[in-house]
Enzyme design. Sequence first.
Site, mmCIF file in Angstrom:
data_model
loop_
_atom_site.group_PDB
_atom_site.id
_atom_site.type_symbol
_atom_site.label_atom_id
_atom_site.label_comp_id
_atom_site.label_asym_id
_atom_site.label_seq_id
_atom_site.Cartn_x
_atom_site.Cartn_y
_atom_site.Cartn_z
ATOM 1 N N ASP A 137 0.828 -1.207 0.000
ATOM 2 C CA ASP A 137 0.000 0.000 0.000
ATOM 3 C C ASP A 137 0.864 1.259 0.000
ATOM 4 O OD1 ASP A 137 -2.363 1.374 -0.040
ATOM 5 O OD2 ASP A 137 -2.781 1.163 2.103
ATOM 6 N N ASN A 149 -10.891 -2.559 -5.701
ATOM 7 C CA ASN A 149 -10.111 -1.579 -6.464
ATOM 8 C C ASN A 149 -10.763 -1.199 -7.799
ATOM 9 O OD1 ASN A 149 -6.929 -2.860 -5.253
ATOM 10 N ND2 ASN A 149 -8.020 -1.054 -4.566
HETATM 11 C C1 IPE Z 1 -5.416 -2.765 -0.415
HETATM 12 O O1 IPE Z 1 -5.058 -1.454 -0.566
HETATM 13 C C2 IPE Z 1 -5.426 -3.465 -1.737
HETATM 14 C C3 IPE Z 1 -4.122 -3.689 -2.356
HETATM 15 C C4 IPE Z 1 -2.960 -3.403 -1.818
HETATM 16 C C5 IPE Z 1 -4.158 -4.311 -3.644
HETATM 17 P P1 IPE Z 1 -6.154 -0.307 -0.736
HETATM 18 O O2 IPE Z 1 -5.409 0.967 -0.832
HETATM 19 O O3 IPE Z 1 -7.071 -0.648 -1.845
HETATM 20 O O4 IPE Z 1 -6.960 -0.427 0.628
HETATM 21 P P2 IPE Z 1 -7.798 0.651 1.440
HETATM 22 O O5 IPE Z 1 -8.768 1.260 0.486
HETATM 23 O O6 IPE Z 1 -6.823 1.648 1.960
HETATM 24 O O7 IPE Z 1 -8.440 -0.124 2.535
HETATM 25 C C1 IPE Z 2 -1.315 0.220 -3.429
HETATM 26 O O1 IPE Z 2 -1.146 1.585 -3.471
HETATM 27 C C2 IPE Z 2 -1.541 -0.390 -4.782
HETATM 28 C C3 IPE Z 2 -2.922 -0.860 -5.008
HETATM 29 C C4 IPE Z 2 -3.900 -0.792 -4.178
HETATM 30 C C5 IPE Z 2 -3.199 -1.415 -6.314
HETATM 31 P P1 IPE Z 2 -2.389 2.572 -3.533
HETATM 32 O O2 IPE Z 2 -2.733 2.797 -4.964
HETATM 33 O O3 IPE Z 2 -3.496 2.092 -2.685
HETATM 34 O O4 IPE Z 2 -1.742 3.885 -2.936
HETATM 35 P P2 IPE Z 2 -2.378 4.855 -1.862
HETATM 36 O O5 IPE Z 2 -2.825 4.005 -0.718
HETATM 37 O O6 IPE Z 2 -3.509 5.553 -2.525
HETATM 38 O O7 IPE Z 2 -1.263 5.763 -1.493
HETATM 39 MG MG MG Z 3 -4.020 2.336 -0.752
#
Ligand code: IPE
Ligand code: IPE
Ligand code: MG
Length: 241
Positions: A18, A66
């Site tokens: 994340d 997502n």
């Molecule tokens: C969790 O991260 C999903 C992945 C790392 C693929 P998200 O960024 O989607 O999760 P939330 O929305 O912060 O819970």
């Molecule tokens: C994790 O990084 C990757 C996926 C969830 C695919 P994020 O895209 O969630 O990045 P933040 O949490 O918005 O910084």
């Molecule tokens: Mg995220």
Amino acid sequence: MAENTEISVPNHVAMIMDGNGRWAEQLGKPRKYGHEEGMEAVRRVTIRASERGIKVLTLYAFSTENWKRPPQEVHFLMQLPIRFFDRFVPELQEKNVRVNMIGFPEKVPASTKKAIYKAMEETKDNTGMILNFAFNYGSRAEIAKATQAICQKVVAGEINVKEINESLIEQHLFTESISPYQDVDLLIRSSGEQRLSNFLLWQNAYSEFYFSDLLWPEFNGDVLDEALLSYKNRQRRYGAV
Ligand code: IPE
Ligand code: IPE
Ligand code: MG
């Protein structure tokens, strides 16, 4: 429970990667730049994990939630596995790493599925670590799907209701493909968030948690080592004294 030869090394490490978006935003760049750099972190962590004797490394790459993101970002994330495997399969071969996937293939674009299945096929004889991508994965949907499959077998008279137990449920989860290491030993999440986000709810029942404030593109082998050191000092009691 399966044992690792080196006693305090977790068999199954699962990571919630994340913070890609925030990392890019800090640099004034588009979010996709963070996802791009995140691939390098995957590479670094995969190599270190395989060197440490971890049996399965599960990486949360795209969740069933997502899809709520803007279409251009979803599109970019769907293309990433193609680019990742193009670039890194030779190195995975060299490290004897086998690729696996858990998640719902149905909604994934055909070209992406093709790249994932190709990488799985090319690495299928490797006997080292399993690099297990959770792609279009969601734990509640996984459990619902398993429930449907079990109910269908009951209705067809193939199994009796009394035969439904934990082991049977496990056999119907995506993680059956990483048996006997379905249970997560160590769960790591980057970016400072401390939640599961629908990741391996069943399989994390007795895992140890490690949270890092680093954003995913900043993650590396040394941070993994810190998490492994922390894990080594945990006492896992599984409800006993
Ligand atoms: C969790 O991260 C999903 C992945 C790392 C693929 P998200 O960024 O989607 O999760 P939330 O929305 O912060 O819970
Ligand atoms: C994790 O990084 C990757 C996926 C969830 C695919 P994020 O895209 O969630 O990045 P933040 O949490 O918005 O910084
Ligand atoms: Mg995220």
